[in-house]
Design a protein around this motif. Structure first.
Motif, PDB file in Angstrom:
ATOM      1  N   LEU A 205      74.583  57.550 -27.080  1.00  0.00           N
ATOM      2  CA  LEU A 205      74.394  58.232 -25.802  1.00  0.00           C
ATOM      3  C   LEU A 205      74.032  59.687 -26.068  1.00  0.00           C
TER       4      LEU A 205
ATOM      5  N   ALA B 253      66.866  61.400 -24.110  1.00  0.00           N
ATOM      6  CA  ALA B 253      66.527  60.221 -24.928  1.00  0.00           C
ATOM      7  C   ALA B 253      65.674  60.627 -26.128  1.00  0.00           C
TER       8      ALA B 253
ATOM      9  N   GLU C 284      70.482  56.458 -25.322  1.00  0.00           N
ATOM     10  CA  GLU C 284      70.393  56.276 -23.877  1.00  0.00           C
ATOM     11  C   GLU C 284      70.712  57.602 -23.200  1.00  0.00           C
ATOM     12  N   GLU C 285      69.839  58.041 -22.308  1.00  0.00           N
ATOM     13  CA  GLU C 285      70.080  59.302 -21.605  1.00  0.00           C
ATOM     14  C   GLU C 285      71.187  59.125 -20.575  1.00  0.00           C
TER      15      GLU C 285
ATOM     16  N   ARG D 238      74.152  61.324 -29.827  1.00  0.00           N
ATOM     17  CA  ARG D 238      73.001  60.649 -30.448  1.00  0.00           C
ATOM     18  C   ARG D 238      73.155  60.464 -31.956  1.00  0.00           C
TER      19      ARG D 238
ATOM     20  N   THR E 260      66.862  55.397 -30.635  1.00  0.00           N
ATOM     21  CA  THR E 260      66.671  56.276 -29.476  1.00  0.00           C
ATOM     22  C   THR E 260      67.888  56.149 -28.571  1.00  0.00           C
TER      23      THR E 260
ATOM     24  N   THR F 246      74.189  51.359 -29.219  1.00  0.00           N
ATOM     25  CA  THR F 246      73.194  52.333 -28.771  1.00  0.00           C
ATOM     26  C   THR F 246      73.882  53.662 -28.469  1.00  0.00           C
TER      27      THR F 246
END
Length: 366
Positions: free
Chosen positions: A136, A140, A151-152, A110, A149, A134
């Motif tokens: 990871l 999230a 991505e889970e 993240r 934010t 984005t």
């Protein structure tokens, strides 16, 4: 009695002294094109100077196992053959100076997709901007309010990243590295899984200590399976998130006791040394430390987990470093900013303390 200038052997690899260089990002790789993530002349000169300065082992900056695993678009990577070929030039020179080349394999999770630290304070780059993507993460939860934010990750994608670590280790071996260090510290992906602050999962990769450590152990198993039996693996850990130590902070976090417990498991699975740092998971965490900062955590891991440990953080003076080794607090010291200030710190330490490190023949004078 060991000293800074005593060799240390891990498996069959002998490291000539205990003055090592910690991984430090340079943010100097190309962000796009065929040379994305490839070490440049800057990286060569930066690492070569410390090798010719007598440093016993050098850890490259965090080197991403995939494009989205980079901290910034300007980070090094080792997910393709072009990167491997460029690293071979670096490792060959380090070995020619008697220095052991080590690579830190990592995934930013993240904390990925940020600017260089000297550009707007290293702000997050959004997916809509050039070079942005984005991030990871296990959950999230953005790193800061300004961060994208993440991505889970699904369980399948987690297993895919485990494979990326193994593939990166294979390439690192081909590139000439003799130590693989897995980056499980400073709030990056492995650490994000370890800490309850950032891991809110309810599946097999979250919840209990066993769940939160599952990803780290799977990465270690995958890398150990492809890394030669005769060569060591290091694991960099944040011994504490600096949350539970602060009575004014009610956030839950990873603790020193957790680190000792994890270190025992890592040692049993083939990790040979713990590189003990702290922090990085939670913005605003208050450091509650004495004058020796992170050294006591290395000593605790070494003594309670029964695994060799290296100390890092605010180690600047040769006598200080020598005391850390001779007192048995750590098996090696990792220098960061001090080696940026003085690439020949190891040689200066040897002159001050009466030790000996490798000096290039070109520097010998009758």
């Amino acid at each position: 009695m060991a000293s800074l200038f005593t060799p240390v052997t891990l498996r069959t690899l002998t490291i000539p002294n205990r003055i090592w260089m910690a991984a430090m990002c340079q943010y100097s790789a190309e962000p796009e094109g065929e040379t994305v993530g490839v070490p440049t002349d800057w990286h060569f000169a930066h690492l070569a100077a410390r090798a010719s300065g007598g440093t016993g082992l050098i850890v490259t900056e965090a080197t991403a196992v995939s494009p989205e695993g980079r901290i910034s678009p300007y980070d090094l990577g080792i997910w393709n053959d072009t990167q491997v070929a460029a690293f071979q030039r670096v490792t060959a020179f380090l070995k020619s100076q008697g220095t052991v080349p080590a690579i830190q394999l990592g995934h930013a999770g993240r904390k990925a997709s940020t600017e260089r630290t000297w550009v707007e304070g290293g702000r997050p780059i959004s997916p809509d901007e050039p070079y942005g993507w984005t991030p990871l993460a296990p959950s999230a939860i953005p790193f800061t309010p300004a961060s994208t934010t993440p991505e889970e990750l699904t369980a399948d994608r987690i297993r895919g990243i485990v494979q990326q670590f193994a593939d990166a280790a294979r390439r690192a071996l081909e590139a000439g590295f003799e130590v693989a260090e897995l980056h499980g510290a400073h709030g990056y992906l492995i650490h994000q899984f370890l800490s309850p602050h950032s891991n809110h999962r309810t599946d097999e990769y979250g919840g209990s200590f066993e769940g939160r450590t599952r990803f780290a152990l799977e990465v270690v198993d995958a890398v150990r399976a492809v890394w030669p039996e005769e060569l060591p693996i290091f694991f960099r850990v944040s011994a504490t998130d600096w949350l539970t130590e602060n009575p004014e902070d009610d956030r839950d976090g990873w603790t020193a006791a957790d680190t000792v417990r994890l270190a025992k498991e890592l040692h049993a699975r083939g990790v040979d040394l713990m590189d003990v740092s702290t922090g990085g998971i939670a913005p605003g965490a208050k450091i509650v430390a004495g004058p020796h900062y992170q050294v006591p955590f290395a000593e605790q891991v070494r003594n309670e987990a029964g695994i060799p440990a290296a100390a890092v953080g605010l180690i600047t003076d040769p006598a200080q470093a020598q005391e850390i080794i001779t007192s048995g607090q750590a098996d090696a010291v990792l220098l960061g900013r001090e080696l940026l200030r003085d690439p020949s710190w190891a040689r200066r330490a040897a002159e001050e303390l009466g030790g000996q490190v490798n000096t290039p023949v070109q520097y010998h004078r009758a």
